[in-house]
Write a protein that holds these residues in place. Structure first.
Motif, PDB file in Angstrom:
ATOM      1  N   LYS A 213       0.805  -1.228   0.000  1.00  0.00           N
ATOM      2  CA  LYS A 213       0.000   0.000   0.000  1.00  0.00           C
ATOM      3  C   LYS A 213       0.836   1.275   0.000  1.00  0.00           C
ATOM      4  O   LYS A 213       0.381   2.318  -0.496  1.00  0.00           O
ATOM      5  N   ASP A 214       2.060   1.229   0.527  1.00  0.00           N
ATOM      6  CA  ASP A 214       2.921   2.406   0.527  1.00  0.00           C
ATOM      7  C   ASP A 214       3.991   2.349  -0.558  1.00  0.00           C
ATOM      8  O   ASP A 214       4.753   3.299  -0.725  1.00  0.00           O
ATOM      9  N   ARG A 215       4.056   1.234  -1.305  1.00  0.00           N
ATOM     10  CA  ARG A 215       5.065   1.072  -2.351  1.00  0.00           C
ATOM     11  C   ARG A 215       4.437   1.138  -3.735  1.00  0.00           C
ATOM     12  O   ARG A 215       4.848   1.925  -4.587  1.00  0.00           O
ATOM     13  N   ARG A 216       3.466   0.292  -3.947  1.00  0.00           N
ATOM     14  CA  ARG A 216       2.779   0.236  -5.243  1.00  0.00           C
ATOM     15  C   ARG A 216       1.279   0.331  -4.978  1.00  0.00           C
ATOM     16  O   ARG A 216       0.582  -0.684  -4.876  1.00  0.00           O
ATOM     17  N   LYS A 217       0.792   1.559  -4.914  1.00  0.00           N
ATOM     18  CA  LYS A 217      -0.611   1.776  -4.566  1.00  0.00           C
ATOM     19  C   LYS A 217      -1.549   1.148  -5.589  1.00  0.00           C
ATOM     20  O   LYS A 217      -2.632   0.677  -5.247  1.00  0.00           O
ATOM     21  N   TRP A 218      -1.137   1.139  -6.858  1.00  0.00           N
ATOM     22  CA  TRP A 218      -1.986   0.555  -7.898  1.00  0.00           C
ATOM     23  C   TRP A 218      -2.218  -0.927  -7.647  1.00  0.00           C
ATOM     24  O   TRP A 218      -3.317  -1.445  -7.877  1.00  0.00           O
ATOM     25  N   LEU A 219      -1.179  -1.626  -7.149  1.00  0.00           N
ATOM     26  CA  LEU A 219      -1.298  -3.051  -6.859  1.00  0.00           C
ATOM     27  C   LEU A 219      -2.199  -3.276  -5.651  1.00  0.00           C
ATOM     28  O   LEU A 219      -3.020  -4.200  -5.634  1.00  0.00           O
ATOM     29  N   ALA A 220      -2.050  -2.433  -4.646  1.00  0.00           N
ATOM     30  CA  ALA A 220      -2.896  -2.536  -3.455  1.00  0.00           C
ATOM     31  C   ALA A 220      -4.363  -2.310  -3.820  1.00  0.00           C
ATOM     32  O   ALA A 220      -5.255  -3.028  -3.340  1.00  0.00           O
ATOM     33  N   ILE A 221      -4.616  -1.344  -4.691  1.00  0.00           N
ATOM     34  CA  ILE A 221      -5.994  -1.056  -5.119  1.00  0.00           C
ATOM     35  C   ILE A 221      -6.555  -2.236  -5.903  1.00  0.00           C
ATOM     36  O   ILE A 221      -7.710  -2.641  -5.712  1.00  0.00           O
ATOM     37  N   CYS A 222      -5.742  -2.822  -6.785  1.00  0.00           N
ATOM     38  CA  CYS A 222      -6.177  -3.999  -7.549  1.00  0.00           C
ATOM     39  C   CYS A 222      -6.563  -5.148  -6.621  1.00  0.00           C
ATOM     40  O   CYS A 222      -7.569  -5.832  -6.839  1.00  0.00           O
ATOM     41  N   CYS A 223      -5.770  -5.346  -5.573  1.00  0.00           N
ATOM     42  CA  CYS A 223      -6.056  -6.424  -4.614  1.00  0.00           C
ATOM     43  C   CYS A 223      -7.350  -6.158  -3.856  1.00  0.00           C
ATOM     44  O   CYS A 223      -8.134  -7.090  -3.598  1.00  0.00           O
ATOM     45  N   ALA A 224      -7.593  -4.911  -3.495  1.00  0.00           N
ATOM     46  CA  ALA A 224      -8.841  -4.560  -2.806  1.00  0.00           C
ATOM     47  C   ALA A 224     -10.049  -4.847  -3.701  1.00  0.00           C
ATOM     48  O   ALA A 224     -11.071  -5.386  -3.244  1.00  0.00           O
ATOM     49  N   VAL A 225      -9.929  -4.513  -4.983  1.00  0.00           N
ATOM     50  CA  VAL A 225     -11.009  -4.775  -5.935  1.00  0.00           C
ATOM     51  C   VAL A 225     -11.228  -6.275  -6.096  1.00  0.00           C
ATOM     52  O   VAL A 225     -12.369  -6.755  -6.143  1.00  0.00           O
ATOM     53  N   LEU A 226     -10.135  -7.041  -6.159  1.00  0.00           N
ATOM     54  CA  LEU A 226     -10.242  -8.493  -6.313  1.00  0.00           C
ATOM     55  C   LEU A 226     -10.883  -9.149  -5.095  1.00  0.00           C
ATOM     56  O   LEU A 226     -11.594 -10.156  -5.227  1.00  0.00           O
ATOM     57  N   ILE A 227     -10.648  -8.594  -3.909  1.00  0.00           N
ATOM     58  CA  ILE A 227     -11.311  -9.113  -2.703  1.00  0.00           C
ATOM     59  C   ILE A 227     -12.817  -8.954  -2.834  1.00  0.00           C
ATOM     60  O   ILE A 227     -13.592  -9.902  -2.585  1.00  0.00           O
ATOM     61  N   LEU A 228     -13.248  -7.767  -3.241  1.00  0.00           N
ATOM     62  CA  LEU A 228     -14.678  -7.496  -3.387  1.00  0.00           C
ATOM     63  C   LEU A 228     -15.301  -8.362  -4.478  1.00  0.00           C
ATOM     64  O   LEU A 228     -16.390  -8.919  -4.297  1.00  0.00           O
ATOM     65  N   LEU A 229     -14.610  -8.481  -5.611  1.00  0.00           N
ATOM     66  CA  LEU A 229     -15.144  -9.266  -6.721  1.00  0.00           C
ATOM     67  C   LEU A 229     -15.234 -10.750  -6.364  1.00  0.00           C
ATOM     68  O   LEU A 229     -16.218 -11.423  -6.713  1.00  0.00           O
ATOM     69  N   THR A 230     -14.211 -11.272  -5.658  1.00  0.00           N
ATOM     70  CA  THR A 230     -14.238 -12.699  -5.286  1.00  0.00           C
ATOM     71  C   THR A 230     -15.360 -12.972  -4.301  1.00  0.00           C
ATOM     72  O   THR A 230     -16.066 -13.986  -4.419  1.00  0.00           O
ATOM     73  N   GLY A 231     -15.532 -12.083  -3.327  1.00  0.00           N
ATOM     74  CA  GLY A 231     -16.625 -12.252  -2.378  1.00  0.00           C
ATOM     75  C   GLY A 231     -17.979 -12.216  -3.073  1.00  0.00           C
ATOM     76  O   GLY A 231     -18.849 -13.068  -2.828  1.00  0.00           O
ATOM     77  N   PHE A 232     -18.152 -11.248  -3.979  1.00  0.00           N
ATOM     78  CA  PHE A 232     -19.418 -11.142  -4.710  1.00  0.00           C
ATOM     79  C   PHE A 232     -19.633 -12.362  -5.597  1.00  0.00           C
ATOM     80  O   PHE A 232     -20.772 -12.822  -5.785  1.00  0.00           O
ATOM     81  N   SER A 233     -18.550 -12.908  -6.145  1.00  0.00           N
ATOM     82  CA  SER A 233     -18.674 -14.069  -7.032  1.00  0.00           C
ATOM     83  C   SER A 233     -19.331 -15.245  -6.329  1.00  0.00           C
ATOM     84  O   SER A 233     -20.061 -16.018  -6.946  1.00  0.00           O
ATOM     85  N   ARG A 234     -19.070 -15.392  -5.031  1.00  0.00           N
ATOM     86  CA  ARG A 234     -19.641 -16.520  -4.289  1.00  0.00           C
ATOM     87  C   ARG A 234     -21.156 -16.387  -4.158  1.00  0.00           C
ATOM     88  O   ARG A 234     -21.879 -17.385  -4.139  1.00  0.00           O
ATOM     89  N   ASN A 235     -21.637 -15.139  -4.072  1.00  0.00           N
ATOM     90  CA  ASN A 235     -23.080 -14.893  -4.077  1.00  0.00           C
ATOM     91  C   ASN A 235     -23.649 -15.042  -5.491  1.00  0.00           C
ATOM     92  O   ASN A 235     -24.686 -15.677  -5.688  1.00  0.00           O
ATOM     93  N   PHE A 236     -22.956 -14.457  -6.454  1.00  0.00           N
ATOM     94  CA  PHE A 236     -23.437 -14.470  -7.840  1.00  0.00           C
ATOM     95  C   PHE A 236     -23.570 -15.893  -8.364  1.00  0.00           C
ATOM     96  O   PHE A 236     -24.510 -16.204  -9.104  1.00  0.00           O
TER      97      PHE A 236
END
Length: 314
Positions: free
Chosen positions: A119-142
């Motif tokens: 999060k303090d080195r490569r913010k773009w990677l941290a943001i991608c991981c946050a999005v992937l957490i949300l998408l994976t969680g939603f995928s289990r419902n979807f």
């Protein structure tokens, strides 16, 4: 309300002709089939300290999640309601009881580790991981294999594990005595978990034709895997700290290849060789326990020695 939400998503799947099914199914599969090997890669060839952090959070979370699943014994959505029809083959990968979601737990823990790390080195990677957490969680419902509460609690559980391991790691860093005490505590935790899941009461509900609705013995398999892996982590970390003292051989031209080969071997062991040998010989419970224990010993003891030897020769 949770079933109604899943039915709404099911109608959306049907209305769109299932065009999103494979995308969300791939996200879910990646979370449990590929992502768990990232800690090994980091440990062998990127950053040993963070590798330990990834390994500890992942397998602590896996053990905790397994115990919670076998305590609550929540049935899957399609068992609770005949109206729920999971998408594609997602039902096949949905092992164990429903609460909390194992896929969400794995994704949140490992992507979350990357988030904390970068999060303090490569913010773009941290943001991608946050999005992937949300998408994976939603995928289990979807996909219709988990309820919203399954996903939410798995997310909270993972954040809690990351926080606790982070605090404890800072407290015990460099203190071999405390680390050895934690190793003993970890071994005791595995023994306690094994005793608990085998001695506790499980619901035994039957269909109208007398068939057992959910077999508790099958539901225990994932927790036996987690116990074996966690015990392997405790044993492997002890051997490394006291005898191997593995240091990543940065600069060696052989390191990238060896890391890739090690990841391939562990994947092949998990998916192909262990089921055909150890699990077949010892059964779903103790076979999975032994197989995961050996996988962690290989990752933390055997392969680091191979890397050290091969990199010294070049």
């Amino acid at each position: 309300m949770d079933i109604q939400y899943l039915l709404m998503l099911q109608e959306l799947r049907n209305a769109t002709g299932g065009i999103f099914d494979e995308f969300f199914n791939a996200l879910s599969k990646f979370a449990v089939d590929v992502l768990p090997f990232l800690p090994f890669v980091i440990f062998w060839g990127v950053d040993k300290k963070w590798g330990y952090f990834f390994l500890t959070t992942h397998w602590t979370g896996e053990l905790l999640n397994g115990v919670i699943k076998l305590t609550v014994c929540a049935y899957r959505p399609w068992i609770r309601s005949d109206l729920i029809e999971p998408a594609g083959d997602s039902k096949v990968a949905a092992t164990g009881y429903s609460f909390p979601s194992g896929h969400t737990r794995t994704a949140t823990t490992i992507y979350g580790d990357v988030f904390v790390w970068q999060k303090d080195r490569r913010k773009w990677l941290a943001i991608c991981c946050a999005v992937l957490i949300l998408l994976t969680g939603f995928s289990r419902n979807f996909l219709g294999v988990h309820t919203p509460q399954d996903v939410l609690v798995a997310f909270i559980e993972s954040v809690f594990v990351i926080y606790v391991v982070s605090r404890v790691s800072k407290r015990v860093e460099g203190n071999e005595k405390l680390l050895d005490i934690l190793t003993v505590v970890g071994v005791v935790a595995v023994i306690a978990a094994l005793a608990y899941i085998q001695l506790k009461h499980y619901p035994l509900d039957y269909t109208s034709d007398g068939t057992l609705l959910v077999d508790p013995q099958k539901m225990m398999n994932d927790c036996f895997k987690a116990c074996g892996a966690f015990l392997g982590l405790m044993a492997g970390s002890y051997v490394d700290r006291h005898y191997i003292h593995y240091e990543i051989p940065f600069g060696s031209k052989n390191l990238p290849v060896l890391v890739c080969v090690g990841a391939a071997i562990t994947m092949a062991w998990k998916d192909l060789f262990a089921p055909a040998t150890i699990v077949l010989a010892f059964g779903g419970h103790w076979g999975n326990f032994i197989a995961r224990f050996l996988m962690l010993i290989f990752a933390m003891v055997v392969w680091p020695l191979v890397i050290r030897k091969e990199c010294k020769q070049n």
